[in-house]
Design a protein around this motif. Sequence first.
Motif, PDB file in Angstrom:
ATOM      1  N   ASN A  51       0.799  -1.230   0.000  1.00  0.00           N
ATOM      2  CA  ASN A  51       0.000   0.000   0.000  1.00  0.00           C
ATOM      3  C   ASN A  51       0.826   1.272   0.000  1.00  0.00           C
ATOM      4  O   ASN A  51       0.304   2.340   0.291  1.00  0.00           O
TER       5      ASN A  51
ATOM      6  N   LYS B  87       6.125  -4.591  21.105  1.00  0.00           N
ATOM      7  CA  LYS B  87       5.551  -4.706  22.447  1.00  0.00           C
ATOM      8  C   LYS B  87       5.658  -6.172  22.902  1.00  0.00           C
ATOM      9  O   LYS B  87       5.518  -7.080  22.079  1.00  0.00           O
TER      10      LYS B  87
ATOM     11  N   GLY C  34      -4.183  -9.276  17.049  1.00  0.00           N
ATOM     12  CA  GLY C  34      -5.374  -9.186  16.201  1.00  0.00           C
ATOM     13  C   GLY C  34      -5.319  -8.016  15.238  1.00  0.00           C
ATOM     14  O   GLY C  34      -6.316  -7.651  14.624  1.00  0.00           O
TER      15      GLY C  34
ATOM     16  N   ASP D 273      -3.006  -5.744  12.004  1.00  0.00           N
ATOM     17  CA  ASP D 273      -2.419  -6.050  10.697  1.00  0.00           C
ATOM     18  C   ASP D 273      -1.112  -6.828  10.822  1.00  0.00           C
ATOM     19  O   ASP D 273      -0.837  -7.712  10.018  1.00  0.00           O
ATOM     20  N   SER D 274      -0.322  -6.499  11.845  1.00  0.00           N
ATOM     21  CA  SER D 274       0.959  -7.211  11.999  1.00  0.00           C
ATOM     22  C   SER D 274       0.719  -8.698  12.228  1.00  0.00           C
ATOM     23  O   SER D 274       1.397  -9.538  11.628  1.00  0.00           O
TER      24      SER D 274
ATOM     25  N   ARG E 123      -7.195 -12.053  21.864  1.00  0.00           N
ATOM     26  CA  ARG E 123      -7.870 -11.923  23.157  1.00  0.00           C
ATOM     27  C   ARG E 123      -9.338 -11.513  23.034  1.00  0.00           C
ATOM     28  O   ARG E 123     -10.061 -11.537  24.025  1.00  0.00           O
ATOM     29  N   ARG E 124      -9.781 -11.077  21.828  1.00  0.00           N
ATOM     30  CA  ARG E 124     -11.194 -10.685  21.673  1.00  0.00           C
ATOM     31  C   ARG E 124     -11.875 -11.573  20.639  1.00  0.00           C
ATOM     32  O   ARG E 124     -11.269 -12.530  20.148  1.00  0.00           O
TER      33      ARG E 124
ATOM     34  N   ARG F 247      -8.825  -6.272  14.790  1.00  0.00           N
ATOM     35  CA  ARG F 247      -8.794  -4.853  14.453  1.00  0.00           C
ATOM     36  C   ARG F 247      -8.042  -4.601  13.142  1.00  0.00           C
ATOM     37  O   ARG F 247      -7.932  -3.472  12.683  1.00  0.00           O
TER      38      ARG F 247
ATOM     39  N   HIS G  13       3.259  -2.013  19.180  1.00  0.00           N
ATOM     40  CA  HIS G  13       4.565  -1.391  19.385  1.00  0.00           C
ATOM     41  C   HIS G  13       4.532  -0.386  20.523  1.00  0.00           C
ATOM     42  O   HIS G  13       3.479   0.086  20.898  1.00  0.00           O
TER      43      HIS G  13
ATOM     44  N   GLN H 152       1.504   4.321   9.543  1.00  0.00           N
ATOM     45  CA  GLN H 152       1.757   3.697   8.246  1.00  0.00           C
ATOM     46  C   GLN H 152       3.098   4.216   7.707  1.00  0.00           C
ATOM     47  O   GLN H 152       3.552   5.303   8.072  1.00  0.00           O
TER      48      GLN H 152
END
Length: 309
Positions: A51, A118, A154, A156-157, A177-178, A182, A241, A287
């Motif tokens: 992108n 993270k 959850g 894009d990474s 976890r959900r 996202r 992150h 981005q």
Amino acid sequence: MSELHNLVIVGSGPAGYTAAIYAARAQLSPILYEGSVTAGGALMNTTEVENFPGFPDGVMGPDLMDDLRKQAIKFGAKLITDDIVEMSLAGEIKTLKDGSGNTLQSKAVILATGSAYKEIGLENEKRLSGKGVSWCATCDGFFFREQTIAVVGGGDSAMEEANFLTRFASKVVLIHRRDSFRASKIMVERTLANPKIEVLWNTEVVDVLGDSKVNALRLKNNLTNEISDRDFTGLFVAIGHVPRSELLVGQIELNEEGYVLVEGRSTRTNQGGVFACGDLVDFTYRQAITAAGSGCSAALDAERFLAGH
Ligand code: NAP
């Protein structure tokens, strides 16, 4: 004491390199510290970037960074593959110390140190890091041929890592976890359509098991609170992150999460002559293209500041 530079840029990646291109074209003779291990930033650990405008067929992250780097050098930026380990940013002359013990003085500084991976925060995650626990599928995926591995996250990474890992692994279990991701729609669709990927919803990794290397994960279903162990030889953590602002604490205004605060839409920090851009500032868009854009803004802000002084 060393000569007085116009501008030192700390950190590479799309923000730092773009700032260097603009500052070099403005004849500011910028010095850019790329980082000793992290030169090129987060995109060095990605595969294809689909992108980034201008590349209809996609571009490999490391190739894009290499081209930005070459472009900065072409216009006269001086790139140094080392870290800045100390900064004193107050006052008119900023002082920076690098990892080789050199001290630099500069009238302006652009901070573009980006973000770091993270961690979940488990003791055994740290202990088994490099022994089955990884934050980089493109770096380590190859070691997990025909194995069953887990990816946590959850966004894009996590989608990108999970899909990439199916090239090597016999099975990838994506643990989130959900009950919804996202990540962007296209990435979610690609993930759910991949027959090698199984999704565990509402699930948290509460421990990483193994003596000298990972052999299982302890999982908790957060709806039922049920705890179970499941065999895995690898764990890829892709949960976002944190800004790399540890050197700035006490010097520059940061928000609660450690992101640098800037004035309005500018890149000006609360310290005159110090500008910040890229993931170090941006907790919303994050981005490559927005980082590059903010690197451009930082160079223009620095140029105006220097012209006025
Ligand atoms: P992110 O969007 O912040 O997603 C982090 C994910 O990890 C979230 O799903 C979050 O769960 C989960 N998470 C956070 N802390 C956790 C914890 N302690 N334990 C378990 N799960 C945890 O981060 P990202 O995926 O790294 O993406 C960062 C930015 O880069 C985004 O803007 C993304 O669009 C961009 N990016 C883009 C591409 C692309 O191809 N365009 C590729 C990679 C990244 P919750 O959902 O419950 O909060």
